[in-house]
Design a protein around this motif. Structure first.
Motif, PDB file in Angstrom:
ATOM      1  N   THR A  35      -3.926  16.035   7.671  1.00 51.32           N
ATOM      2  CA  THR A  35      -4.418  16.516   6.361  1.00 51.32           C
ATOM      3  C   THR A  35      -5.715  15.842   5.941  1.00 51.32           C
ATOM      4  N   GLY A  36      -6.200  14.923   6.737  1.00 52.19           N
ATOM      5  CA  GLY A  36      -7.528  14.357   6.518  1.00 52.19           C
ATOM      6  C   GLY A  36      -7.719  13.634   5.204  1.00 52.19           C
ATOM      7  N   ALA A  37      -8.917  13.793   4.635  1.00 46.13           N
ATOM      8  CA  ALA A  37      -9.283  13.071   3.415  1.00 46.13           C
ATOM      9  C   ALA A  37      -8.387  13.443   2.244  1.00 46.13           C
ATOM     10  N   ASP A  38      -7.905  14.686   2.223  1.00 46.75           N
ATOM     11  CA  ASP A  38      -7.036  15.107   1.119  1.00 46.75           C
ATOM     12  C   ASP A  38      -5.734  14.314   1.130  1.00 46.75           C
ATOM     13  N   GLY A  39      -5.112  14.172   2.291  1.00 49.53           N
ATOM     14  CA  GLY A  39      -3.884  13.379   2.400  1.00 49.53           C
ATOM     15  C   GLY A  39      -4.138  11.927   2.052  1.00 49.53           C
ATOM     16  N   PHE A  40      -5.280  11.406   2.474  1.00 49.55           N
ATOM     17  CA  PHE A  40      -5.676  10.027   2.181  1.00 49.55           C
ATOM     18  C   PHE A  40      -5.788   9.819   0.675  1.00 49.55           C
ATOM     19  N   ASP A  41      -6.506  10.726  -0.002  1.00 50.69           N
ATOM     20  CA  ASP A  41      -6.735  10.580  -1.440  1.00 50.69           C
ATOM     21  C   ASP A  41      -5.449  10.773  -2.248  1.00 50.69           C
ATOM     22  N   GLN A  42      -4.622  11.733  -1.837  1.00 48.96           N
ATOM     23  CA  GLN A  42      -3.359  11.940  -2.555  1.00 48.96           C
ATOM     24  C   GLN A  42      -2.467  10.703  -2.463  1.00 48.96           C
ATOM     25  N   THR A  43      -2.467  10.070  -1.318  1.00 46.88           N
ATOM     26  CA  THR A  43      -1.648   8.866  -1.138  1.00 46.88           C
ATOM     27  C   THR A  43      -2.171   7.717  -1.986  1.00 46.88           C
ATOM     28  N   LEU A  44      -3.488   7.571  -2.059  1.00 47.64           N
ATOM     29  CA  LEU A  44      -4.074   6.529  -2.906  1.00 47.64           C
ATOM     30  C   LEU A  44      -3.703   6.745  -4.366  1.00 47.64           C
ATOM     31  N   ALA A  45      -3.768   7.997  -4.822  1.00 51.75           N
ATOM     32  CA  ALA A  45      -3.425   8.307  -6.215  1.00 51.75           C
ATOM     33  C   ALA A  45      -1.962   7.995  -6.491  1.00 51.75           C
ATOM     34  N   PHE A  46      -1.112   8.285  -5.527  1.00 52.98           N
ATOM     35  CA  PHE A  46       0.316   8.002  -5.673  1.00 52.98           C
ATOM     36  C   PHE A  46       0.561   6.493  -5.790  1.00 52.98           C
ATOM     37  N   VAL A  47      -0.079   5.719  -4.937  1.00 50.93           N
ATOM     38  CA  VAL A  47       0.094   4.269  -4.958  1.00 50.93           C
ATOM     39  C   VAL A  47      -0.420   3.691  -6.275  1.00 50.93           C
ATOM     40  N   ALA A 159      -0.730 -17.984  -7.437  1.00 55.51           N
ATOM     41  CA  ALA A 159       0.239 -16.891  -7.371  1.00 55.51           C
ATOM     42  C   ALA A 159       0.579 -16.370  -8.765  1.00 55.51           C
ATOM     43  N   ASP A 160       0.742 -17.284  -9.712  1.00 56.09           N
ATOM     44  CA  ASP A 160       1.135 -16.892 -11.065  1.00 56.09           C
ATOM     45  C   ASP A 160       0.049 -16.094 -11.777  1.00 56.09           C
ATOM     46  N   ASN A 161      -1.208 -16.350 -11.438  1.00 55.75           N
ATOM     47  CA  ASN A 161      -2.312 -15.702 -12.135  1.00 55.75           C
ATOM     48  C   ASN A 161      -2.855 -14.473 -11.415  1.00 55.75           C
ATOM     49  N   LEU A 162      -2.336 -14.189 -10.244  1.00 56.46           N
ATOM     50  CA  LEU A 162      -2.831 -13.060  -9.480  1.00 56.46           C
ATOM     51  C   LEU A 162      -2.187 -11.770  -9.961  1.00 56.46           C
ATOM     52  N   ASP A 163      -2.993 -10.868 -10.486  1.00 57.39           N
ATOM     53  CA  ASP A 163      -2.508  -9.567 -10.930  1.00 57.39           C
ATOM     54  C   ASP A 163      -2.501  -8.639  -9.715  1.00 57.39           C
ATOM     55  N   ILE A 164      -1.340  -8.460  -9.126  1.00 58.08           N
ATOM     56  CA  ILE A 164      -1.210  -7.696  -7.892  1.00 58.08           C
ATOM     57  C   ILE A 164      -1.650  -6.254  -8.083  1.00 58.08           C
ATOM     58  N   CYS A 165      -1.257  -5.668  -9.201  1.00 52.84           N
ATOM     59  CA  CYS A 165      -1.590  -4.259  -9.451  1.00 52.84           C
ATOM     60  C   CYS A 165      -3.090  -4.069  -9.663  1.00 52.84           C
ATOM     61  N   ALA A 166      -3.720  -4.972 -10.402  1.00 58.25           N
ATOM     62  CA  ALA A 166      -5.162  -4.866 -10.631  1.00 58.25           C
ATOM     63  C   ALA A 166      -5.918  -5.027  -9.318  1.00 58.25           C
ATOM     64  N   LEU A 167      -5.457  -5.964  -8.500  1.00 58.68           N
ATOM     65  CA  LEU A 167      -6.091  -6.173  -7.202  1.00 58.68           C
ATOM     66  C   LEU A 167      -5.906  -4.942  -6.320  1.00 58.68           C
ATOM     67  N   GLY A 168      -4.711  -4.364  -6.373  1.00 57.64           N
ATOM     68  CA  GLY A 168      -4.440  -3.166  -5.597  1.00 57.64           C
ATOM     69  C   GLY A 168      -5.315  -2.002  -6.032  1.00 57.64           C
ATOM     70  N   ARG A 169      -5.492  -1.854  -7.350  1.00 60.28           N
ATOM     71  CA  ARG A 169      -6.328  -0.766  -7.854  1.00 60.28           C
ATOM     72  C   ARG A 169      -7.797  -0.971  -7.459  1.00 60.28           C
ATOM     73  N   THR A 170      -8.212  -2.222  -7.408  1.00 63.88           N
ATOM     74  CA  THR A 170      -9.579  -2.497  -6.960  1.00 63.88           C
ATOM     75  C   THR A 170      -9.761  -2.019  -5.525  1.00 63.88           C
ATOM     76  N   ALA A 171      -8.799  -2.349  -4.673  1.00 68.42           N
ATOM     77  CA  ALA A 171      -8.857  -1.908  -3.274  1.00 68.42           C
ATOM     78  C   ALA A 171      -8.832  -0.389  -3.190  1.00 68.42           C
ATOM     79  N   ILE A 172      -8.000   0.246  -4.006  1.00 67.04           N
ATOM     80  CA  ILE A 172      -7.909   1.710  -3.997  1.00 67.04           C
ATOM     81  C   ILE A 172      -9.243   2.325  -4.412  1.00 67.04           C
ATOM     82  N   GLY A 173      -9.873   1.739  -5.430  1.00 64.78           N
ATOM     83  CA  GLY A 173     -11.161   2.256  -5.880  1.00 64.78           C
ATOM     84  C   GLY A 173     -12.202   2.208  -4.779  1.00 64.78           C
ATOM     85  N   LYS A 174     -12.220   1.123  -4.008  1.00 67.22           N
ATOM     86  CA  LYS A 174     -13.178   1.000  -2.909  1.00 67.22           C
ATOM     87  C   LYS A 174     -12.860   2.002  -1.803  1.00 67.22           C
TER      88      LYS A 174
END
Length: 201
Positions: A35-47, A159-174
Motif C-alpha cells: 500500500t506504499g506511502a498511504d499505508g505508511f501515513d495511515q499507520t503513523l496517524a494511528f500511532v 526517565a521521569d522527565n522524558l515525555d514518551i508520547c511527545a518524543l514519539g510525535r516528534t519522530a512521527i512528524g519527521k
C-alpha cells in the motif's frame, strides 16, 4: 460475531475481534506492504492517536512512571479497553484499517524494498532534524551530565522527565515529512521483513 449471537457480553465480543485480528493481520502483511506511502501515513496517524489515549490514561502524563502505574493497575487497564472506551474505538479503527489496507494492496504490484541513496539522505536529514528538537536536545544534555556524574539518581531523573508520547510525535512528524517514494520503500521493506519473520517462526 458468533459469540455475540450466542449471548456473549460486549467485552467477550471485543475478545473475539482481537482473536480475529491475530489471525488476519499476519496472513495479510504482504498485501498491506504493497500500500506504499498511504499505508505508511495511515499507520503513523494511528500511532499518534494511540499516544493521545496513553496521555489521557496517565492524566496528561506520558512518562515511564505513568506507563508503569497504568500497567500495574488492572482496573485502569480494563477501563482502557472496555466497550465504548477510547481504547475500544481505536481497536475497532485498527481492525478497519487492516481490512482496508489489505484490500487496497491485494492486487497492487510488488513494492520496491531496497532503499536508494536519496532515501538514505532523506532519513539522515530527518534524523538530524529530530536531534534539534528541544526535548531531544534536553535529553542529550542530561545524558551527558549523567556520564560526567554517574548515578542512579540522574538516570531516574532522565526517565521521569522524558515525555514518551511527545518524543514519539516528534519522530512521527519527521517521518511524515519524508518523500513519498522513501515512505513506500520503507513500508515495503518493513512489511517484507515482518512477513519473512512470520514465515520463519
Amino acid at each position: 460475531a458468533e459469540r455475540a449471537l450466542t449471548g456473549s457480553d460486549r467485552d467477550g465480543l471485543m475478545l473475539a475481534v482481537n482473536e480475529w485480528t491475530v489471525d488476519f493481520a499476519p496472513r495479510n502483511l504482504a498485501a498491506i506492504g504493497r500500500t506504499g506511502a498511504d499505508g505508511f501515513d495511515q499507520t503513523l496517524a494511528f500511532v499518534s492517536d494511540a499516544f493521545g489515549i496513553l496521555e489521557d490514561a496517565g492524566d496528561g502524563r506520558c512518562t515511564a512512571a505513568s506507563m508503569e502505574k497504568l500497567v500495574s493497575d488492572p482496573q485502569a487497564l480494563a477501563g482502557l479497553s472496555a466497550y465504548g472506551s477510547s481504547g475500544y474505538k481505536l481497536n475497532m479503527r485498527a481492525n478497519r484499517m487492516l481490512v482496508d489496507l489489505s484490500a487496497a494492496g491485494s492486487n497492487a504490484p510488488e513494492p520496491d524494498t531496497v532503499l536508494r541513496p536519496e532515501d538514505e539522505q532523506a532519513l539522515q536529514s530527518a534524523f538530524m532534524s529530530m536531534m534539534q528538537d528541544p526535548q531531544v536536545m534536553s535529553l542529550m544534555q542530561m545524558s551527558m551530565s549523567q556520564m560526567s556524574s554517574p548515578g542512579r539518581g540522574m538516570q531516574s531523573d532522565i526517565a521521569d522527565n522524558l515525555d514518551i508520547c511527545a518524543l514519539g510525535r516528534t519522530a512521527i512528524g519527521k517521518l511524515k515529512g519524508l518523500p513519498s517514494g522513501t515512505k513506500s520503500r520503507l513500508w515495503g521493506m518493513a512489511l517484507s521483513q515482518a512477513t519473512s519473520l512470520k514465515l520463519s517462526l
